[in-house]
Design a protein around this motif. Structure first.
Motif, PDB file in Angstrom:
ATOM      1  N   ILE A  89     -33.446 -44.081 -11.142  1.00 45.50           N
ATOM      2  CA  ILE A  89     -34.580 -44.183 -10.208  1.00 45.50           C
ATOM      3  C   ILE A  89     -35.394 -45.405 -10.601  1.00 45.50           C
ATOM      4  CG2 ILE A  89     -36.661 -43.057  -9.307  1.00 45.50           C
ATOM      5  CD1 ILE A  89     -35.478 -40.386 -10.322  1.00 45.50           C
ATOM      6  N   ASP A  90     -35.832 -46.166  -9.613  1.00 46.99           N
ATOM      7  CA  ASP A  90     -36.721 -47.294  -9.878  1.00 46.99           C
ATOM      8  C   ASP A  90     -37.494 -47.609  -8.599  1.00 46.99           C
ATOM      9  OD1 ASP A  90     -36.611 -49.608 -12.319  1.00 46.99           O
ATOM     10  OD2 ASP A  90     -37.602 -50.214 -10.459  1.00 46.99           O
ATOM     11  N   LEU A  91     -38.742 -48.044  -8.770  1.00 47.33           N
ATOM     12  CA  LEU A  91     -39.507 -48.473  -7.594  1.00 47.33           C
ATOM     13  C   LEU A  91     -38.864 -49.674  -6.925  1.00 47.33           C
ATOM     14  CD1 LEU A  91     -43.237 -48.178  -8.767  1.00 47.33           C
ATOM     15  CD2 LEU A  91     -42.099 -46.819  -7.000  1.00 47.33           C
TER      16      LEU A  91
ATOM     17  N   ARG B 235     -34.205 -45.835  -4.876  1.00 50.36           N
ATOM     18  CA  ARG B 235     -35.484 -46.530  -4.781  1.00 50.36           C
ATOM     19  C   ARG B 235     -36.579 -45.508  -4.504  1.00 50.36           C
ATOM     20  NH1 ARG B 235     -36.896 -51.765  -3.637  1.00 50.36           N
ATOM     21  NH2 ARG B 235     -34.682 -52.239  -3.206  1.00 50.36           N
ATOM     22  N   GLY B 236     -37.557 -45.424  -5.416  1.00 53.55           N
ATOM     23  CA  GLY B 236     -38.635 -44.485  -5.168  1.00 53.55           C
ATOM     24  C   GLY B 236     -39.443 -44.182  -6.410  1.00 53.55           C
ATOM     25  N   ASP B 237     -40.397 -43.274  -6.250  1.00 45.45           N
ATOM     26  CA  ASP B 237     -41.321 -42.874  -7.306  1.00 45.45           C
ATOM     27  C   ASP B 237     -40.639 -41.872  -8.239  1.00 45.45           C
ATOM     28  OD1 ASP B 237     -44.323 -42.482  -8.217  1.00 45.45           O
ATOM     29  OD2 ASP B 237     -43.473 -40.478  -7.943  1.00 45.45           O
ATOM     30  N   LEU B 238     -40.890 -42.009  -9.531  1.00 48.19           N
ATOM     31  CA  LEU B 238     -40.219 -41.166 -10.521  1.00 48.19           C
ATOM     32  C   LEU B 238     -40.530 -39.687 -10.340  1.00 48.19           C
ATOM     33  CD1 LEU B 238     -42.002 -41.832 -13.975  1.00 48.19           C
ATOM     34  CD2 LEU B 238     -43.077 -42.103 -11.769  1.00 48.19           C
TER      35      LEU B 238
ATOM     36  N   PRO C 121     -48.960 -45.945 -13.580  1.00 48.12           N
ATOM     37  CA  PRO C 121     -50.380 -45.573 -13.605  1.00 48.12           C
ATOM     38  C   PRO C 121     -50.578 -44.198 -14.246  1.00 48.12           C
ATOM     39  CG  PRO C 121     -49.798 -46.510 -11.478  1.00 48.12           C
ATOM     40  CD  PRO C 121     -48.513 -46.337 -12.233  1.00 48.12           C
ATOM     41  N   LEU C 122     -51.686 -44.038 -14.946  1.00 49.70           N
ATOM     42  CA  LEU C 122     -51.904 -42.848 -15.762  1.00 49.70           C
ATOM     43  C   LEU C 122     -51.747 -41.540 -14.995  1.00 49.70           C
ATOM     44  CD1 LEU C 122     -52.580 -41.716 -18.537  1.00 49.70           C
ATOM     45  CD2 LEU C 122     -55.008 -42.005 -18.001  1.00 49.70           C
ATOM     46  N   PRO C 123     -52.285 -41.381 -13.782  1.00 48.68           N
ATOM     47  CA  PRO C 123     -52.097 -40.098 -13.076  1.00 48.68           C
ATOM     48  C   PRO C 123     -50.625 -39.765 -12.821  1.00 48.68           C
ATOM     49  CG  PRO C 123     -53.881 -41.348 -12.079  1.00 48.68           C
ATOM     50  CD  PRO C 123     -53.199 -42.278 -13.042  1.00 48.68           C
ATOM     51  N   ARG C 124     -49.819 -40.780 -12.444  1.00 53.00           N
ATOM     52  CA  ARG C 124     -48.399 -40.521 -12.204  1.00 53.00           C
ATOM     53  C   ARG C 124     -47.663 -40.286 -13.521  1.00 53.00           C
ATOM     54  NH1 ARG C 124     -47.634 -38.213  -7.993  1.00 53.00           N
ATOM     55  NH2 ARG C 124     -45.539 -38.965  -7.519  1.00 53.00           N
TER      56      ARG C 124
END
Length: 313
Positions: A167-169, A214-217, A246-249
């Motif tokens: 997975i990767d952005l 492609r996407g968010d972890l 980012p810290l929240p994710r």
């Protein structure tokens, strides 16, 4: 930490005795008010020293002389800043497979691998590379990865990998020349051995391209874990990438991965994933990451997989 502090820290703890070119550049940038002012116009994560140096190399700018480097960055700042904003240090250093191997080889076989922050997915092929820990060599094909290991009995066999995905952005396509060029631009100037290893690994991956989502972890991981074969040991792993999240994710990912039916292998800065009661790192002053399995720290590691100091059970 100011931008100047970041560059001094990079020079002292990462580039010193490893890349004289980048050490000189980082120290000079740290003392250059005009360049620091330019860097402070881009978002903080994009001021990263090795991202700036990689972008300049990718744009065919000079890194061997500070005056020429400075002239290029200031005169081409619009181009440099544009690339800093859209790129990340997707180094995809396959030397880190030598850090993962002792854990992967000790898990019940066969394995289904899922890499988070996979870049071009080159670390999804730990079974295709060869390794040297001290005098012993494991494996008979692919690039040879050297790792100075202490406190460790090296694995006796390579892992058996039956399924792999990542997975990767912004996943990179190892068969695309532009993406391969970016990976090469991220290699430090003196590191011809890393460039050679990258090219060998790229040939292996191009012959059997990895599946990259492609996407968010956090969003993509549960479905990918569910897709992995149930008769294999499912392993989620990542190396030196969570600092870019980012810290929240990041917090959401750490909560998620601990709830999934997987083993979780991490190689990250102890300021990014905190562990209680860590022993002191080896005392050479260099930046160290921590290798951990299922949240339990096992070893101190050095960047690019150069060394591993085992302290875990």
């Amino acid at each position: 930490m100011t931008t100047a502090d970041w560059y001094v820290d990079f020079a002292e703890r990462q580039a010193r005795d490893v890349s004289p070119t980048y050490e000189r550049l980082a120290r000079a940038v740290a003392g250059d008010p005009e360049l620091l002012t330019l860097l402070d116009t881009v978002p903080e994560p994009k001021r990263q020293p090795n991202l700036l140096f990689g972008v300049v190399q990718w744009l065919a700018g000079p890194v061997d002389d500070y005056d020429r480097f400075r002239a290029f960055v200031t005169s081409q700042w619009a181009r440099v800043a544009a690339q800093l904003r859209v790129r990340a240090t997707q180094t995809n250093e396959i030397g880190r497979s030598a850090l993962l191997l002792p854990v992967l080889a000790a898990l019940p076989q066969p394995l289904a691998l899922i890499e988070v922050g996979a870049s071009a997915g080159l670390n999804l092929y730990p079974d295709k590379y060869s390794y040297r820990y001290g005098d012993g060599v494991l494996g008979q094909s692919g690039p040879l990865l050297d790792c100075a290991a202490t406190g460790l009995t090296p694995p006796a066999a390579l892992p058996q990998v039956v399924w792999r995905a990542g997975i990767d952005l912004n996943p990179l396509d190892i068969t695309a020349p532009a993406d391969r060029d970016w990976l090469e631009a991220l290699i430090w100037p003196e590191h011809d051995h890393r460039r050679d290893r990258l090219r060998q690994a790229a040939a292996i991956a191009a012959a059997d391209p990895p599946r990259l989502i492609r996407g968010d972890l956090v969003d993509e991981l549960p479905a990918l874990v569910a897709e992995a074969p149930g008769d294999a040991t499912r392993v989620v792993f990542h190396t030196s990438m969570l600092y870019q999240v980012p810290l929240p994710r990041r917090r959401a990912f750490l909560a998620l991965v601990g709830s999934l039916p997987v083993h979780w292998v991490a190689v990250e800065d102890p300021e990014v994933i905190e562990y209680a009661d860590l022993p002191a790192p080896p005392g050479d002053g260099r930046h160290k990451n921590v290798l951990a399995l299922d949240g339990k720290p096992l070893a101190w590691t050095e960047g690019h997989g150069r060394s591993l100091s085992w302290f875990g059970a």
